[in-house]
Write a protein that holds these residues in place. Structure first.
Motif, PDB file in Angstrom:
ATOM      1  N   VAL A 275       0.857  -1.181   0.000  1.00 30.22           N
ATOM      2  CA  VAL A 275       0.000   0.000   0.000  1.00 30.22           C
ATOM      3  C   VAL A 275       0.896   1.234   0.000  1.00 30.22           C
ATOM      4  CG1 VAL A 275      -1.776   1.290   1.221  1.00 30.22           C
ATOM      5  CG2 VAL A 275      -1.841  -1.205   1.218  1.00 30.22           C
ATOM      6  N   LEU A 276       0.823   2.026  -1.085  1.00 28.61           N
ATOM      7  CA  LEU A 276       1.551   3.291  -1.185  1.00 28.61           C
ATOM      8  C   LEU A 276       0.624   4.407  -0.693  1.00 28.61           C
ATOM      9  CD1 LEU A 276       3.481   3.320  -4.589  1.00 28.61           C
ATOM     10  CD2 LEU A 276       4.423   3.159  -2.306  1.00 28.61           C
ATOM     11  N   LEU A 277       0.988   5.026   0.417  1.00 29.50           N
ATOM     12  CA  LEU A 277       0.146   6.059   1.007  1.00 29.50           C
ATOM     13  C   LEU A 277       0.664   7.451   0.645  1.00 29.50           C
ATOM     14  CD1 LEU A 277      -0.682   4.731   4.586  1.00 29.50           C
ATOM     15  CD2 LEU A 277      -2.323   5.318   2.829  1.00 29.50           C
ATOM     16  N   PHE A 278      -0.261   8.317   0.204  1.00 23.57           N
ATOM     17  CA  PHE A 278       0.067   9.700  -0.101  1.00 23.57           C
ATOM     18  C   PHE A 278      -0.798  10.610   0.742  1.00 23.57           C
ATOM     19  CE2 PHE A 278       1.655   7.517  -3.804  1.00 23.57           C
ATOM     20  CZ  PHE A 278       2.776   8.246  -4.186  1.00 23.57           C
ATOM     21  N   ASP A 279      -0.238  11.760   1.094  1.00 24.26           N
ATOM     22  CA  ASP A 279      -0.951  12.783   1.848  1.00 24.26           C
ATOM     23  C   ASP A 279      -1.509  13.806   0.862  1.00 24.26           C
ATOM     24  OD1 ASP A 279      -1.748  14.913   3.427  1.00 24.26           O
ATOM     25  OD2 ASP A 279      -0.111  14.675   4.847  1.00 24.26           O
ATOM     26  N   ALA A 280      -2.728  14.246   1.089  1.00 26.63           N
ATOM     27  CA  ALA A 280      -3.344  15.226   0.196  1.00 26.63           C
ATOM     28  C   ALA A 280      -2.579  16.549   0.177  1.00 26.63           C
ATOM     29  CB  ALA A 280      -4.796  15.482   0.616  1.00 26.63           C
ATOM     30  N   HIS A 281      -1.736  16.801   1.191  1.00 25.93           N
ATOM     31  CA  HIS A 281      -0.961  18.035   1.251  1.00 25.93           C
ATOM     32  C   HIS A 281       0.507  17.822   0.912  1.00 25.93           C
ATOM     33  CE1 HIS A 281      -4.422  19.147   3.900  1.00 25.93           C
ATOM     34  NE2 HIS A 281      -4.320  20.269   3.213  1.00 25.93           N
ATOM     35  N   LYS A 282       0.880  16.590   0.578  1.00 24.28           N
ATOM     36  CA  LYS A 282       2.294  16.304   0.356  1.00 24.28           C
ATOM     37  C   LYS A 282       2.410  15.362  -0.842  1.00 24.28           C
ATOM     38  CE  LYS A 282       4.320  14.583   3.900  1.00 24.28           C
ATOM     39  NZ  LYS A 282       3.755  15.187   5.081  1.00 24.28           N
TER      40      LYS A 282
ATOM     41  N   ALA B 156      -7.994  12.556   2.616  1.00 28.51           N
ATOM     42  CA  ALA B 156      -8.744  13.244   1.567  1.00 28.51           C
ATOM     43  C   ALA B 156      -9.846  14.128   2.131  1.00 28.51           C
ATOM     44  CB  ALA B 156      -9.343  12.209   0.607  1.00 28.51           C
ATOM     45  N   ASP B 157     -10.136  14.021   3.424  1.00 30.76           N
ATOM     46  CA  ASP B 157     -11.171  14.870   4.017  1.00 30.76           C
ATOM     47  C   ASP B 157     -10.609  16.213   4.484  1.00 30.76           C
ATOM     48  OD1 ASP B 157      -9.659  13.713   6.075  1.00 30.76           O
ATOM     49  OD2 ASP B 157     -11.260  14.094   7.524  1.00 30.76           O
ATOM     50  N   MET B 158      -9.311  16.440   4.275  1.00 34.60           N
ATOM     51  CA  MET B 158      -8.688  17.686   4.718  1.00 34.60           C
ATOM     52  C   MET B 158      -8.845  18.812   3.708  1.00 34.60           C
ATOM     53  SD  MET B 158      -7.613  16.600   7.608  1.00 34.60           S
ATOM     54  CE  MET B 158      -6.456  17.795   8.250  1.00 34.60           C
ATOM     55  N   VAL B 159      -9.371  18.490   2.506  1.00 28.09           N
ATOM     56  CA  VAL B 159      -9.591  19.502   1.474  1.00 28.09           C
ATOM     57  C   VAL B 159     -11.035  19.384   0.980  1.00 28.09           C
ATOM     58  CG1 VAL B 159      -7.177  19.587   0.732  1.00 28.09           C
ATOM     59  CG2 VAL B 159      -8.728  17.932  -0.319  1.00 28.09           C
ATOM     60  N   ASP B 160     -11.546  20.445   0.375  1.00 32.99           N
ATOM     61  CA  ASP B 160     -12.906  20.368  -0.152  1.00 32.99           C
ATOM     62  C   ASP B 160     -12.906  19.612  -1.483  1.00 32.99           C
ATOM     63  OD1 ASP B 160     -12.221  22.156  -2.264  1.00 32.99           O
ATOM     64  OD2 ASP B 160     -12.615  23.864  -0.957  1.00 32.99           O
ATOM     65  N   HIS B 161     -14.087  19.386  -2.054  1.00 34.46           N
ATOM     66  CA  HIS B 161     -14.189  18.496  -3.204  1.00 34.46           C
ATOM     67  C   HIS B 161     -13.520  19.068  -4.446  1.00 34.46           C
ATOM     68  CE1 HIS B 161     -17.652  21.170  -3.566  1.00 34.46           C
ATOM     69  NE2 HIS B 161     -17.699  20.874  -4.855  1.00 34.46           N
TER      70      HIS B 161
ATOM     71  N   GLN C  96     -10.787  21.100  -4.476  1.00 39.06           N
ATOM     72  CA  GLN C  96      -9.350  20.906  -4.264  1.00 39.06           C
ATOM     73  C   GLN C  96      -8.969  19.434  -4.392  1.00 39.06           C
ATOM     74  OE1 GLN C  96      -9.186  22.851  -0.372  1.00 39.06           O
ATOM     75  NE2 GLN C  96      -7.749  24.350  -1.221  1.00 39.06           N
ATOM     76  N   LEU C  97      -9.881  18.559  -3.965  1.00 41.44           N
ATOM     77  CA  LEU C  97      -9.595  17.128  -4.025  1.00 41.44           C
ATOM     78  C   LEU C  97      -9.387  16.669  -5.463  1.00 41.44           C
ATOM     79  CD1 LEU C  97      -9.322  14.406  -2.602  1.00 41.44           C
ATOM     80  CD2 LEU C  97     -11.802  14.156  -2.735  1.00 41.44           C
ATOM     81  N   MET C  98     -10.183  17.181  -6.381  1.00 42.69           N
ATOM     82  CA  MET C  98     -10.018  16.807  -7.782  1.00 42.69           C
ATOM     83  C   MET C  98      -8.682  17.299  -8.334  1.00 42.69           C
ATOM     84  SD  MET C  98     -12.498  14.937  -8.772  1.00 42.69           S
ATOM     85  CE  MET C  98     -12.341  14.213  -7.127  1.00 42.69           C
ATOM     86  N   ARG C  99      -8.265  18.497  -7.926  1.00 35.68           N
ATOM     87  CA  ARG C  99      -6.963  19.013  -8.369  1.00 35.68           C
ATOM     88  C   ARG C  99      -5.822  18.190  -7.779  1.00 35.68           C
ATOM     89  NH1 ARG C  99      -9.641  24.217  -8.001  1.00 35.68           N
ATOM     90  NH2 ARG C  99      -8.980  24.451  -5.829  1.00 35.68           N
ATOM     91  N   VAL C 100      -5.964  17.830  -6.505  1.00 35.92           N
ATOM     92  CA  VAL C 100      -4.937  17.005  -5.851  1.00 35.92           C
ATOM     93  C   VAL C 100      -4.865  15.635  -6.508  1.00 35.92           C
ATOM     94  CG1 VAL C 100      -4.386  15.798  -3.695  1.00 35.92           C
ATOM     95  CG2 VAL C 100      -5.033  18.201  -3.638  1.00 35.92           C
TER      96      VAL C 100
ATOM     97  N   MET D 107      -1.758  11.809  -9.910  1.00 37.49           N
ATOM     98  CA  MET D 107      -1.665  10.906 -11.058  1.00 37.49           C
ATOM     99  C   MET D 107      -0.583  11.381 -12.030  1.00 37.49           C
ATOM    100  SD  MET D 107      -5.673   9.966 -11.711  1.00 37.49           S
ATOM    101  CE  MET D 107      -5.329   8.622 -12.783  1.00 37.49           C
ATOM    102  N   TRP D 108      -0.423  12.686 -12.165  1.00 37.16           N
ATOM    103  CA  TRP D 108       0.625  13.228 -13.032  1.00 37.16           C
ATOM    104  C   TRP D 108       2.010  12.865 -12.480  1.00 37.16           C
ATOM    105  CZ3 TRP D 108       1.517  15.424 -17.627  1.00 37.16           C
ATOM    106  CH2 TRP D 108       2.694  16.128 -17.811  1.00 37.16           C
ATOM    107  N   SER D 109       2.195  13.031 -11.169  1.00 41.57           N
ATOM    108  CA  SER D 109       3.480  12.709 -10.546  1.00 41.57           C
ATOM    109  C   SER D 109       3.781  11.222 -10.640  1.00 41.57           C
ATOM    110  CB  SER D 109       3.467  13.151  -9.073  1.00 41.57           C
ATOM    111  OG  SER D 109       3.257  14.535  -8.953  1.00 41.57           O
ATOM    112  N   LEU D 110       2.777  10.396 -10.421  1.00 47.19           N
ATOM    113  CA  LEU D 110       2.983   8.948 -10.488  1.00 47.19           C
ATOM    114  C   LEU D 110       3.298   8.506 -11.903  1.00 47.19           C
ATOM    115  CD1 LEU D 110       0.165   7.648  -8.128  1.00 47.19           C
ATOM    116  CD2 LEU D 110       2.621   7.431  -7.765  1.00 47.19           C
TER     117      LEU D 110
END
Length: 269
Positions: A186-193, A221-226, A228-232, A237-240
């Motif tokens: 499981v690769l975990l990512f932070d919505a802010h990092k 993913a609950d730390m940003v609104d919907h 911002q979530l789509m942008r994140v 996906m671009w970084s990956l």
């Protein structure tokens, strides 16, 4: 040369009845595959021979991610309780590989004792030296979830100047060893990092040979609104895409794995 190639032996073995699949796999390995591996010295250049603990071990899950992405909190969420040796904070709190396993009593077993325990599948890890064993431990606890699986928490991958400071052991090599043996990564990512630094890039590249086991999770993913979530989500996906180097877009699972109410509940949809 090989007695196990004999047609009569093969025909005889095909009629054997085993109590369970694991017993049959263990018997086939020791009587058929192990002699071949020993003859061609397979264990000297690839991987050590399998022992009984390798067959008896429960399915294992490896958690990988940068510091403060919620790996330890994810384990707490799954177990619905704290585990021995657990520390949670915004700073890099997990500085060791922690194996969370089932046991009758709650205790912490150091790495030096783990690699000499013939009942646990970690004996080959002794090759990484004392610097690693001092950063390896097992947290045993009597938990119902752990009766069916084992969870491995890895140290948080550092960023900035800290990533250039040596850990004292082959971090990537240890990840590769676990990746070969676990059933899910499981690769975990932070919505802010979302930045993928050099050490994280090397870690992902070490796991690419086992991409069928990898699941990518965007945590917190609950730390940003919907919006911002789509942008994140798109930025991740671009970084990956640049790191994984595959034409297919990796699937990213979205969630917030902690025991607190969701901050932006609209993301639940």
């Amino acid at each position: 040369m090989f007695s196990w190639i004999n047609r009569d032996e093969t025909k005889k073995g095909s009629n054997e009845v085993y109590d369970n699949v694991l017993q049959g796999l263990r018997k086939v390995y020791k009587t058929k595959l192990l002699p071949l591996e020993t003859t061609y010295q397979f264990h000297d250049f690839h991987s050590p021979a399998l022992d009984d603990p390798d067959f008896d071990a429960k399915p294992m899950i490896l958690l990988v991610g940068q510091y403060s992405t919620g790996k330890t909190t994810f384990i707490k969420y799954v177990l619905e309780s704290d585990f021995p040796g657990m520390r949670i904070g915004p700073e890099p709190t997990t500085d060791a590989f922690i194996t969370v396993m089932h046991g009758e009593t709650d205790r912490v077993i150091p790495g030096n004792a783990l690699v000499v325990d013939s009942k646990k599948p970690f004996r080959p890890l002794s090759k990484f030296g004392n610097a690693f064993l001092n950063r390896f431990q097992c947290s045993q606890m009597n938990n119902t979830v752990l009766k069916g699986l084992t969870i491995i928490d890895s140290p948080g991958i550092l960023s900035g100047e800290k990533q250039w400071v040596g850990r004292g052991y082959d971090f990537t090599g240890v990840l590769e060893w676990f990746a070969e043996r676990v059933d899910r990564i499981v690769l975990l990512f932070d919505a802010h990092k979302l930045d993928i630094n050099d050490e994280f890039r090397r870690s992902i590249e070490a796991l690419k040979a086992h991409d069928d086991k990898i699941r990518i999770v965007l945590n917190k993913a609950d730390m940003v609104d919907h919006q911002q979530l789509m942008r994140v989500y798109g930025a991740l996906m671009w970084s990956l895409g640049k790191v994984l180097g595959t034409p297919e877009v990796a699937r990213v699972y979205i969630g917030s794995f902690w025991n607190e109410p969701l901050r932006y509940d609209v993301n639940r949809r």
